[in-house]
Enzyme design. Sequence first.
Site, mmCIF file in Angstrom:
data_model
loop_
_atom_site.group_PDB
_atom_site.id
_atom_site.type_symbol
_atom_site.label_atom_id
_atom_site.label_comp_id
_atom_site.label_asym_id
_atom_site.label_seq_id
_atom_site.Cartn_x
_atom_site.Cartn_y
_atom_site.Cartn_z
ATOM 1 N N GLY A 138 0.818 -1.218 0.000
ATOM 2 C CA GLY A 138 0.000 0.000 0.000
ATOM 3 C C GLY A 138 0.845 1.258 0.000
ATOM 4 O O GLY A 138 2.086 1.208 0.005
ATOM 5 N N ARG A 180 -5.566 2.952 19.062
ATOM 6 C CA ARG A 180 -5.007 4.242 19.502
ATOM 7 C C ARG A 180 -5.533 4.716 20.851
ATOM 8 O O ARG A 180 -4.805 5.303 21.634
ATOM 9 C CB ARG A 180 -5.283 5.328 18.442
ATOM 10 C CG ARG A 180 -4.411 5.201 17.225
ATOM 11 C CD ARG A 180 -4.710 6.312 16.232
ATOM 12 N NE ARG A 180 -4.068 6.013 14.957
ATOM 13 C CZ ARG A 180 -4.540 6.380 13.779
ATOM 14 N NH1 ARG A 180 -5.661 7.096 13.703
ATOM 15 N NH2 ARG A 180 -3.901 6.056 12.673
ATOM 16 N N CYS A 187 -2.125 10.860 10.812
ATOM 17 C CA CYS A 187 -1.145 11.772 10.203
ATOM 18 C C CYS A 187 -1.395 13.246 10.552
ATOM 19 O O CYS A 187 -0.451 14.000 10.821
ATOM 20 C CB CYS A 187 -1.140 11.608 8.689
ATOM 21 S SG CYS A 187 -2.772 11.412 7.983
ATOM 22 N N GLN A 218 -5.947 18.226 3.420
ATOM 23 C CA GLN A 218 -5.290 16.916 3.369
ATOM 24 C C GLN A 218 -5.188 16.342 1.955
ATOM 25 O O GLN A 218 -6.148 16.350 1.185
ATOM 26 C CB GLN A 218 -6.042 15.935 4.286
ATOM 27 C CG GLN A 218 -5.975 16.357 5.738
ATOM 28 C CD GLN A 218 -6.633 15.401 6.717
ATOM 29 O OE1 GLN A 218 -7.251 15.861 7.660
ATOM 30 N NE2 GLN A 218 -6.499 14.102 6.533
ATOM 31 N N ARG A 277 -10.368 17.540 2.517
ATOM 32 C CA ARG A 277 -9.545 16.898 1.480
ATOM 33 C C ARG A 277 -9.370 17.892 0.334
ATOM 34 O O ARG A 277 -10.334 18.530 -0.095
ATOM 35 C CB ARG A 277 -10.263 15.640 0.960
ATOM 36 C CG ARG A 277 -9.423 14.818 0.017
ATOM 37 C CD ARG A 277 -8.370 14.005 0.708
ATOM 38 N NE ARG A 277 -8.935 12.941 1.522
ATOM 39 C CZ ARG A 277 -8.241 12.291 2.457
ATOM 40 N NH1 ARG A 277 -6.974 12.589 2.686
ATOM 41 N NH2 ARG A 277 -8.808 11.345 3.165
ATOM 42 N N HIS A 293 0.068 17.048 3.778
ATOM 43 C CA HIS A 293 -1.076 17.654 4.468
ATOM 44 C C HIS A 293 -0.649 19.035 4.985
ATOM 45 O O HIS A 293 0.472 19.195 5.501
ATOM 46 C CB HIS A 293 -1.482 16.821 5.695
ATOM 47 C CG HIS A 293 -2.189 15.534 5.372
ATOM 48 N ND1 HIS A 293 -2.442 15.096 4.094
ATOM 49 C CD2 HIS A 293 -2.732 14.599 6.201
ATOM 50 C CE1 HIS A 293 -3.091 13.940 4.143
ATOM 51 N NE2 HIS A 293 -3.274 13.612 5.407
HETATM 52 P P1 NAP Z 1 -3.651 1.335 0.625
HETATM 53 O O1 NAP Z 1 -2.729 2.048 -0.287
HETATM 54 O O2 NAP Z 1 -5.045 1.111 0.181
HETATM 55 O O3 NAP Z 1 -2.996 -0.088 1.006
HETATM 56 C C1 NAP Z 1 -3.651 -1.022 1.795
HETATM 57 C C2 NAP Z 1 -2.698 -2.158 2.152
HETATM 58 O O4 NAP Z 1 -3.376 -3.081 3.007
HETATM 59 C C3 NAP Z 1 -2.235 -2.946 0.937
HETATM 60 O O5 NAP Z 1 -0.929 -3.422 1.147
HETATM 61 C C4 NAP Z 1 -3.205 -4.108 0.937
HETATM 62 O O6 NAP Z 1 -2.698 -5.277 0.308
HETATM 63 C C5 NAP Z 1 -3.324 -4.390 2.425
HETATM 64 N N1 NAP Z 1 -4.530 -5.151 2.698
HETATM 65 C C6 NAP Z 1 -5.805 -4.843 2.380
HETATM 66 N N2 NAP Z 1 -6.630 -5.822 2.748
HETATM 67 C C7 NAP Z 1 -5.869 -6.780 3.339
HETATM 68 C C8 NAP Z 1 -6.138 -8.038 3.928
HETATM 69 N N3 NAP Z 1 -7.391 -8.528 3.998
HETATM 70 N N4 NAP Z 1 -5.109 -8.754 4.420
HETATM 71 C C9 NAP Z 1 -3.850 -8.272 4.345
HETATM 72 N N5 NAP Z 1 -3.529 -7.100 3.788
HETATM 73 C C10 NAP Z 1 -4.528 -6.345 3.295
HETATM 74 O O7 NAP Z 1 -3.774 2.079 2.015
HETATM 75 P P2 NAP Z 1 -2.677 2.945 2.795
HETATM 76 O O8 NAP Z 1 -2.840 4.364 2.463
HETATM 77 O O9 NAP Z 1 -1.355 2.331 2.649
HETATM 78 O O10 NAP Z 1 -3.217 2.803 4.288
HETATM 79 C C11 NAP Z 1 -3.264 1.573 4.930
HETATM 80 C C12 NAP Z 1 -3.698 1.763 6.344
HETATM 81 O O11 NAP Z 1 -2.700 2.490 7.049
HETATM 82 C C13 NAP Z 1 -4.974 2.604 6.507
HETATM 83 O O12 NAP Z 1 -6.133 1.808 6.395
HETATM 84 C C14 NAP Z 1 -4.793 3.190 7.863
HETATM 85 O O13 NAP Z 1 -5.240 2.304 8.847
HETATM 86 C C15 NAP Z 1 -3.300 3.363 7.961
HETATM 87 N N6 NAP Z 1 -2.927 4.754 7.627
HETATM 88 C C16 NAP Z 1 -2.533 5.507 8.639
HETATM 89 C C17 NAP Z 1 -2.184 6.799 8.393
HETATM 90 C C18 NAP Z 1 -1.827 7.648 9.528
HETATM 91 O O14 NAP Z 1 -2.366 8.710 9.556
HETATM 92 N N7 NAP Z 1 -0.957 7.230 10.417
HETATM 93 C C19 NAP Z 1 -2.202 7.351 7.142
HETATM 94 C C20 NAP Z 1 -2.604 6.560 6.114
HETATM 95 C C21 NAP Z 1 -2.964 5.251 6.377
HETATM 96 P P3 NAP Z 1 -3.114 -5.686 -1.203
HETATM 97 O O15 NAP Z 1 -2.124 -4.998 -2.092
HETATM 98 O O16 NAP Z 1 -2.932 -7.150 -1.218
HETATM 99 O O17 NAP Z 1 -4.526 -5.261 -1.408
HETATM 100 O O1 3JN Z 2 -7.252 10.543 5.200
HETATM 101 C C1 3JN Z 2 -6.133 10.830 5.611
HETATM 102 O O2 3JN Z 2 -5.487 11.788 5.175
HETATM 103 C C2 3JN Z 2 -5.529 9.993 6.678
HETATM 104 C C3 3JN Z 2 -6.191 8.691 6.763
HETATM 105 C C4 3JN Z 2 -5.931 7.805 7.667
HETATM 106 C C5 3JN Z 2 -6.678 6.565 7.755
HETATM 107 C C6 3JN Z 2 -7.253 6.040 6.610
HETATM 108 C C7 3JN Z 2 -8.013 4.879 6.685
HETATM 109 C C8 3JN Z 2 -8.194 4.246 7.889
HETATM 110 C C9 3JN Z 2 -6.825 5.912 8.969
HETATM 111 C C10 3JN Z 2 -6.130 6.441 10.169
HETATM 112 O O3 3JN Z 2 -4.912 6.293 10.232
HETATM 113 O O4 3JN Z 2 -6.757 6.981 11.073
HETATM 114 C C11 3JN Z 2 -7.615 4.775 9.027
HETATM 115 C C12 3JN Z 2 -7.860 4.064 10.322
HETATM 116 O O5 3JN Z 2 -7.030 3.257 10.659
HETATM 117 O O6 3JN Z 2 -8.890 4.310 10.933
#
Ligand code: NAP
Ligand code: 3JN
Length: 357
Positions: free
Chosen positions: A12, A99, A128, A155, A257, A264
């Site tokens: 991802g 969290r 983030c 964002q 957004r 951001h």
């Molecule tokens: P993304 O680009 O959509 O990537 C999602 C990742 O999760 C891909 O590697 C996907 O694998 C994997 N995945 C989805 N379904 C799965 C499953 N059933 N089993 C195992 N792996 C699975 O999303 P992203 O932006 O990287 O964000 C991912 C997550 O990180 C978010 O949902 C959120 O919880 C967290 N996040 C946190 C922040 C923050 O603010 N700290 C920011 C952004 C995201 P595949 O390639 O196989 O589909």
């Molecule tokens: O939208 C953004 O700019 C940050 C998104 C973060 C996010 C996206 C999907 C699921 C989160 C997060 O980190 O809070 C989640 C989640 O884990 O709830």
Amino acid sequence: MGYKVAILGATGAVGREILKYLEEVNFPVDDLKLLASEKSAGKYMEFKGEKIKVEKVEEDSFKGIDIALFSAGASRSKKWAPIAVKSGAIVIDNSSAFRMEKDVPLVVPEVNEKDLKWHKGIIANPNCSTIQMVVALKPIYDLSPIRKIVVSTYQAVSGAGLNAIKELVDQTEFIIDIYKAYKDKLEDFKYIPYKNLPYVKEILKPGKIPYQIAFNCVPHIDVFMDENYTKEEWKMVKETKKIMHDDNISVCATCVRVPVFIGHSESIYIETQDPLKLEEIYLALEKAPGVKLYKDPRTYPTPVDVEGENKVLVGRVRRDLDNDRAYTLWVVGDNLRKGAAQNAVQIAESLIKLNLI
Ligand code: NAP
Ligand code: 3JN
């Protein structure tokens, strides 16, 4: 001595940045396991010139793993984190799953690294938007406690994952094509009827972003919740209090957004307990780890400047003209890097530094 590291969600937007950042800081990796869903199993990704096969996450995926970096969404974290911890790994989770749990530290190393000492296997990475805000505000808080924060975010779409980036590209391309066809009538651009074209609704229909994002701003991130605030806004409220160990900070957030790929931005208004001199604030921000201050108040950072930056960029620091305890600043961060991947890896580095692993 190195560590056995696993990344769940490696394919991802955040997972890819984790891979890049581990390599950049030369994190002591002995062995690296890349995990994702069945869809990506068998694909290869590169780390330090070596091709590594992505595996589907399974019950025994975390055996022998020391550090598991999770970025596959909250439901996957809830399912796999207890399994990883049981296997002996420390989980650093990018999702919102844990969290606000009492026994899970929520950590931004520049702000509350010491909270790592009471972890019980899972450590949460904040949202983030919260991370970049607290990095910028902690140095000011240390001069005088902050009593009120009013923040509006701008964002980038990458915060909503790789598919949201595609959504912005597709919608932008589509609208630009229409405008190109009407190029000679741009003086009448207000009347270019793209919204009325029959196929527009299909292309501009909401996907990862709940409204048209190309050439637009959408004040809606994550789902609507209590008091008509969105979940993203609630995250900023609750996470800030937990990280700063201060339930008396009042936080009012509006999360928006914007059609930006990475970075951001936040317009932040704060009220401190005591009056401060602007010079004191500049000095504190200049010295703060993780902050790059644009001291000349007529220069400023933008999202274009922050991509790939490890620091949070702070500019336009001003005082409120009518309140001697209030200030406003403009804060820009790379949401995939300090907002997610970098902060998670910094947590791992802090664990090593503090002998907690
Ligand atoms: P993304 O680009 O959509 O990537 C999602 C990742 O999760 C891909 O590697 C996907 O694998 C994997 N995945 C989805 N379904 C799965 C499953 N059933 N089993 C195992 N792996 C699975 O999303 P992203 O932006 O990287 O964000 C991912 C997550 O990180 C978010 O949902 C959120 O919880 C967290 N996040 C946190 C922040 C923050 O603010 N700290 C920011 C952004 C995201 P595949 O390639 O196989 O589909
Ligand atoms: O939208 C953004 O700019 C940050 C998104 C973060 C996010 C996206 C999907 C699921 C989160 C997060 O980190 O809070 C989640 C989640 O884990 O709830």
